[in-house]
Design an enzyme around this catalytic site. Structure first.
Site, short mmCIF file in Angstrom:
data_model
loop_
_atom_site.label_atom_id
_atom_site.label_comp_id
_atom_site.label_asym_id
_atom_site.label_seq_id
_atom_site.Cartn_x
_atom_site.Cartn_y
_atom_site.Cartn_z
N SER A 154 29.61 28.95 56.30
CA SER A 154 30.29 29.60 57.44
C SER A 154 29.38 30.68 57.99
O SER A 154 28.50 31.19 57.27
CB SER A 154 31.59 30.23 56.95
OG SER A 154 32.04 31.21 57.86
N TYR B 129 35.69 35.32 51.01
CA TYR B 129 34.99 34.30 51.79
C TYR B 129 33.52 34.67 51.97
O TYR B 129 32.63 33.83 51.90
CB TYR B 129 35.69 34.17 53.15
CG TYR B 129 35.48 32.85 53.86
CD1 TYR B 129 35.91 31.65 53.30
CD2 TYR B 129 34.89 32.80 55.13
CE1 TYR B 129 35.75 30.44 53.98
CE2 TYR B 129 34.72 31.61 55.81
CZ TYR B 129 35.15 30.43 55.23
OH TYR B 129 34.99 29.24 55.90
N1 NAD Z 1 38.06 25.77 60.15
C1 NAD Z 1 37.14 26.70 60.39
O1 NAD Z 1 37.25 27.52 61.34
C2 NAD Z 1 35.91 26.80 59.52
C3 NAD Z 1 34.87 27.64 59.92
C4 NAD Z 1 33.75 27.78 59.10
C5 NAD Z 1 33.67 27.07 57.94
N2 NAD Z 1 34.68 26.25 57.55
C6 NAD Z 1 34.53 25.55 56.28
O2 NAD Z 1 34.69 24.16 56.48
C7 NAD Z 1 35.28 23.55 55.33
C8 NAD Z 1 36.56 22.82 55.74
O3 NAD Z 1 37.44 23.73 56.35
P1 NAD Z 1 38.77 23.25 57.10
O4 NAD Z 1 39.05 24.27 58.14
O5 NAD Z 1 38.67 21.83 57.47
O6 NAD Z 1 39.85 23.44 55.93
P2 NAD Z 1 41.31 22.79 55.80
O7 NAD Z 1 42.13 23.79 55.07
O8 NAD Z 1 41.80 22.29 57.11
O9 NAD Z 1 41.07 21.53 54.87
C9 NAD Z 1 40.64 21.69 53.56
C10 NAD Z 1 40.97 20.44 52.74
O10 NAD Z 1 40.57 20.72 51.39
C11 NAD Z 1 41.54 20.15 50.55
N3 NAD Z 1 41.48 20.83 49.24
C12 NAD Z 1 41.97 22.04 48.90
N4 NAD Z 1 41.76 22.30 47.60
C13 NAD Z 1 41.10 21.21 47.11
C14 NAD Z 1 40.61 20.86 45.83
N5 NAD Z 1 40.77 21.69 44.78
N6 NAD Z 1 39.97 19.68 45.67
C15 NAD Z 1 39.84 18.83 46.72
N7 NAD Z 1 40.30 19.09 47.96
C16 NAD Z 1 40.92 20.28 48.15
C17 NAD Z 1 42.87 20.36 51.26
O11 NAD Z 1 43.87 19.49 50.75
C18 NAD Z 1 42.48 20.09 52.70
O12 NAD Z 1 42.66 18.74 53.04
C19 NAD Z 1 35.51 24.70 54.33
O13 NAD Z 1 34.41 24.79 53.47
C20 NAD Z 1 35.57 25.91 55.23
O14 NAD Z 1 35.23 27.09 54.54
C21 NAD Z 1 35.80 26.10 58.31
#
Ligand code: NAD
Length: 245
Positions: free
Chosen positions: A133, A156
């Site tokens: 991120s 984070y």
């Molecule tokens: N959405 C954003 O704005 C954003 C920005 C920067 C980085 N990210 C990063 O991108 C990645 C995905 O983020 P997102 O927004 O799609 O998240 P999200 O919460 O929409 O999805 C995360 C998924 O991870 C699954 N999960 C949770 N715990 C788990 C476990 N123990 N084992 C396996 N699966 C598990 C959940 O069931 C869910 O389907 C993360 O690493 C997040 O830090 C997201």
């Protein structure tokens, strides 16, 4: 050029906001994509229940996937485990909550890296991506949260900052085995957040909009292709310019 046809790729957190887009886009591009998640509303054939915080689940899962598909070209650490009090202000975070979040997220990514990279070393190739991120790179601008209940959790910063450097370590460690390890660092992704937050965010970011899941998948796609075969230890920042000002 830029093909991932027939590559076998696992996306952890494949049922989440970014994960769903990765799974569908990479499948459209001809890859064999396994969505690995702890939860599915409806499980399809290439969906796999896997808990990144559980050693047996990761070890057995990687073994089962490898036995079924006979290779593992790509693995994207994209799951986002967090506690129910995620989002507490810094001064209110119980130590136990901090520990749990670091344990589930950073240590869960470590566990997947260890098991998957050893499997890739045996086969002699592979590309692993850790989803990081902008907040692993720069401190938060708290003014964008003004007037909302939202904030950026302190854990984070520690988790994603740690992941960025773990990735460099692993790229160096596994380079001689022809395995590449990179991070992708998205900026904020639009997901129906409060208007005031979205407006504040858009005003600050040079490209004047939040990211979309599709913006992020393009970067993940590139790092999985053979065209990126000389790219390792890189942090591909996809943030509309947020982190350069
Ligand atoms: N959405 C954003 O704005 C954003 C920005 C920067 C980085 N990210 C990063 O991108 C990645 C995905 O983020 P997102 O927004 O799609 O998240 P999200 O919460 O929409 O999805 C995360 C998924 O991870 C699954 N999960 C949770 N715990 C788990 C476990 N123990 N084992 C396996 N699966 C598990 C959940 O069931 C869910 O389907 C993360 O690493 C997040 O830090 C997201």
């Amino acid at each position: 050029m830029f093909s991932i046809k027939n590559k076998v790729i696992v996306i952890t957190g494949g049922n989440g906001l970014l994960g769903k887009q990765m799974v569908s886009t990479l499948r459209d591009q001809g890859a064999v994509v396994i969505a690995a998640d702890i939860y599915f509303e409806e499980k399809n054939e290439d969906d796999f229940i896997l808990d990144i915080t559980d050693e047996n689940s990761v070890k057995n899962g990687v073994e089962a996937i490898f036995n079924k598909y006979k290779r593992l070209d790509g693995w994207v650490n994209n799951a986002y485990p967090r506690t129910s009090d995620w989002g507490n202000k810094f001064e209110n975070i119980p130590l136990d909550s901090w520990r749990k979040n670091v344990d589930m997220h950073l240590n869960g990514y470590f566990l997947c890296c260890q098991v998957v990279l050893e499997q890739m070393r045996e086969q002699g190739f592979g590309s692993l991506i850790n989803m990081s991120s902008i907040y692993g790179l720069v401190g938060p601008d708290f003014t964008v949260y003004e007037g909302t209940e939202m904030t950026m959790p302190a854990a984070y910063a520690a988790i994603k900052g740690g992941l960025n450097n773990l990735t460099r370590y692993l790229a160096s460690y596994y380079g001689s085995s022809q395995i590449r390890v990179n991070t992708v660092s998205p900026g904020g992704i639009y997901d129906n957040q409060e208007d005031s937050f979205v407006n504040n965010y858009n005003k600050k970011v040079p490209l004047k909009r939040m990211g979309s899941p599709k913006d992020i998948v393009s970067a993940v796609f590139y790092l999985l292709t053979d065209e990126a075969s000389y790219v390792t230890g890189h942090n591909l920042v996809v943030d509309g310019g947020w982190s350069i000002i």
